[in-house]
Write a protein that holds these residues in place. Structure first.
Motif, PDB file in Angstrom:
ATOM      1  N   GLN A   1       0.939  -1.188   0.055  1.00 38.27           N
ATOM      2  CA  GLN A   1       0.240   0.092  -0.026  1.00 38.27           C
ATOM      3  C   GLN A   1       0.723   1.311  -0.040  1.00 38.27           C
ATOM      4  N   MET A   2       1.877   1.111   0.900  1.00 37.56           N
ATOM      5  CA  MET A   2       2.839   2.429   0.707  1.00 37.56           C
ATOM      6  C   MET A   2       3.523   2.644  -0.612  1.00 37.56           C
ATOM      7  N   ASP A   3       3.872   1.432  -1.228  1.00 38.88           N
ATOM      8  CA  ASP A   3       4.584   1.579  -2.418  1.00 38.88           C
ATOM      9  C   ASP A   3       3.616   2.167  -3.495  1.00 38.88           C
ATOM     10  N   SER A   4       2.342   1.897  -3.483  1.00 34.82           N
ATOM     11  CA  SER A   4       1.399   2.413  -4.347  1.00 34.82           C
ATOM     12  C   SER A   4       1.187   3.763  -4.270  1.00 34.82           C
ATOM     13  N   THR A   5       1.093   4.215  -2.800  1.00 34.22           N
ATOM     14  CA  THR A   5       0.951   5.697  -2.503  1.00 34.22           C
ATOM     15  C   THR A   5       1.767   6.230  -3.321  1.00 34.22           C
ATOM     16  N   LEU A   6       3.288   5.883  -2.971  1.00 35.16           N
ATOM     17  CA  LEU A   6       4.497   6.608  -3.232  1.00 35.16           C
ATOM     18  C   LEU A   6       4.348   6.852  -4.815  1.00 35.16           C
ATOM     19  N   ASP A   7       3.977   5.709  -5.749  1.00 29.69           N
ATOM     20  CA  ASP A   7       3.889   5.719  -7.214  1.00 29.69           C
ATOM     21  C   ASP A   7       2.939   6.852  -7.582  1.00 29.69           C
ATOM     22  N   GLU A   8       1.746   6.793  -6.711  1.00 28.16           N
ATOM     23  CA  GLU A   8       0.753   7.829  -7.127  1.00 28.16           C
ATOM     24  C   GLU A   8       1.060   9.444  -6.848  1.00 28.16           C
ATOM     25  N   LEU A   9       1.978   9.469  -5.711  1.00 25.80           N
ATOM     26  CA  LEU A   9       2.555  10.913  -5.718  1.00 25.80           C
ATOM     27  C   LEU A   9       3.508  11.200  -6.488  1.00 25.80           C
ATOM     28  N   ALA A  10       4.249  10.362  -6.952  1.00 28.05           N
ATOM     29  CA  ALA A  10       5.398  10.461  -8.033  1.00 28.05           C
ATOM     30  C   ALA A  10       4.722  11.093  -9.396  1.00 28.05           C
ATOM     31  N   GLN A  11       3.703  10.326  -9.569  1.00 28.13           N
ATOM     32  CA  GLN A  11       2.672  10.826 -10.915  1.00 28.13           C
ATOM     33  C   GLN A  11       2.317  12.119 -10.846  1.00 28.13           C
ATOM     34  N   GLN A  12       1.543  12.484  -9.633  1.00 28.06           N
ATOM     35  CA  GLN A  12       1.042  13.647  -9.173  1.00 28.06           C
ATOM     36  C   GLN A  12       1.787  14.864  -9.478  1.00 28.06           C
ATOM     37  N   ASN A  13       3.163  14.497  -9.051  1.00 27.82           N
ATOM     38  CA  ASN A  13       4.055  15.481  -9.094  1.00 27.82           C
ATOM     39  C   ASN A  13       5.220  15.509 -10.351  1.00 27.82           C
ATOM     40  N   GLY A  14       4.447  14.799 -11.485  1.00 26.12           N
ATOM     41  CA  GLY A  14       5.050  14.978 -12.758  1.00 26.12           C
ATOM     42  C   GLY A  14       6.446  14.184 -12.704  1.00 26.12           C
ATOM     43  N   LEU A  15       6.725  13.349 -11.980  1.00 29.08           N
ATOM     44  CA  LEU A  15       7.849  12.429 -11.800  1.00 29.08           C
ATOM     45  C   LEU A  15       7.726  11.053 -12.370  1.00 29.08           C
ATOM     46  N   GLY A  16       8.633  10.341 -13.075  1.00 35.49           N
ATOM     47  CA  GLY A  16       8.507   9.339 -13.557  1.00 35.49           C
ATOM     48  C   GLY A  16       8.626   7.974 -12.661  1.00 35.49           C
ATOM     49  N   SER A  17       9.130   8.102 -11.568  1.00 39.74           N
ATOM     50  CA  SER A  17       9.369   6.953 -10.687  1.00 39.74           C
ATOM     51  C   SER A  17       9.352   7.514  -9.178  1.00 39.74           C
ATOM     52  N   ALA A  18       8.884   6.376  -8.383  1.00 48.30           N
ATOM     53  CA  ALA A  18       8.989   6.696  -6.974  1.00 48.30           C
ATOM     54  C   ALA A  18      10.488   7.068  -6.442  1.00 48.30           C
ATOM     55  N   GLU A  19      11.282   6.458  -7.145  1.00 46.64           N
ATOM     56  CA  GLU A  19      12.857   6.647  -6.700  1.00 46.64           C
ATOM     57  C   GLU A  19      13.142   8.337  -7.088  1.00 46.64           C
ATOM     58  N   GLU A  20      12.520   8.932  -8.228  1.00 49.48           N
ATOM     59  CA  GLU A  20      12.862  10.256  -8.599  1.00 49.48           C
ATOM     60  C   GLU A  20      12.089  11.218  -7.613  1.00 49.48           C
ATOM     61  N   PHE A  21      11.124  10.640  -7.042  1.00 58.21           N
ATOM     62  CA  PHE A  21      10.130  11.473  -6.184  1.00 58.21           C
ATOM     63  C   PHE A  21      10.943  11.322  -4.768  1.00 58.21           C
TER      64      PHE A  21
END
Length: 264
Positions: free
Chosen positions: A138-158
């Motif tokens: 669940q945490m990884d999924s939320t992190l991916d969503e936040l990355a997308q919302q901020n226009g970043l390509g991956s959770a690592e970039e976020f």
């Protein structure tokens, strides 16, 4: 207490900012015309074509903010959390006020921001009381969503971007855990948020009517996309609205029995 400068603040603004930022259908209306406005020639920010010069954008007034902004059942909300929340909401509200040619009431905005943070803290405490948990998935999924919302390509970039702003990964993940728990709490309270066809049609019709009202006299406003094209956005808007209403109702119940002191 855990700092909420990344996620808790965002939740507070999204769940409790309706009164300050406008109705849900107005947000949908703005979203529907975004593609049309992007095609217009750029001009001064917040200035309509042919309009006179807009009032100068004000600066956030943070003088005199105490180190402890509020206390909720013995837990303190600090100045740092308040400033992060206030600056985020101030930018949006100041732009709206500028476009309307009005002055922004910063004292009222400070009170609203403090109330929003108190509401979020009450939800955090209730999530803990119910012993809600967050899985790594669940945490990884939320992190991916936040990355997308901020226009970043991956959770690592976020995570890297937040690290550059002074937020270490362990703090980010701690706040992610809190966010997931709050999402679960709101979902429990909201129940089935799937909108009906009548609700979708009503929101779409209201949006069309708003666009007609915004059209210049004797002219045509931005063209509203067809209903089916707008359906995903309308569904999300109505789901978010129902979740926000459920969260507000729960906060109202929790506030009745809570020991709350606000210092701004």
């Amino acid at each position: 207490m855990l700092k909420k400068t990344l996620l808790g603040v965002g939740l507070a603004l999204s769940l409790f900012g309706v009164a300050a930022c406008g109705s849900a259908d107005q947000e949908a209306s703005r979203g529907a015309t975004s593609s049309a406005t992007e095609q217009q020639s750029p001009g001064a920010a917040g200035q309509a074509p042919g309009a006179g010069e807009q009032p100068e954008m004000p600066e956030p007034d943070l003088a005199g903010i105490p180190e402890v902004v509020a206390e909720v059942n013995g837990e303190q909300i600090g100045k740092e959390d308040f400033v992060a929340a206030y600056e985020g909401q101030f930018q949006q509200m100041a732009m709206q006020a500028q476009m309307a040619g009005e002055d922004l009431d910063q004292d009222q905005l400070k009170k609203q921001t403090a109330e929003n943070l108190v509401g979020t803290e009450l939800l955090v405490q209730e999530a803990d009381r119910r012993e809600l948990t967050a899985t790594q998935e669940q945490m990884d999924s939320t992190l991916d969503e936040l990355a997308q919302q901020n226009g970043l390509g991956s959770a690592e970039e976020f995570l890297n971007a937040l690290g550059e702003q002074g937020m270490p990964e362990d703090e980010v993940r701690a706040q992610l855990e809190m966010q997931v728990k709050l999402d679960q709490l709101v979902a429990e309270e909201a129940g089935d948020t799937a909108p009906t066809e009548d609700e979708l049609r009503a929101l779409y019709d209201q949006m069309v009517g708003q666009q007609e009202q915004l059209a210049p006299e004797g002219g045509e406003g931005a063209e509203t996309p067809p209903f089916e094209e707008m359906r995903p956005q309308l569904e999300q808007q109505l789901r978010s609205q129902k979740e926000g209403e459920a969260a507000q109702a729960l906060v109202g119940e929790l506030r009745e029995g809570a020991d709350v002191t606000i210092h701004v």
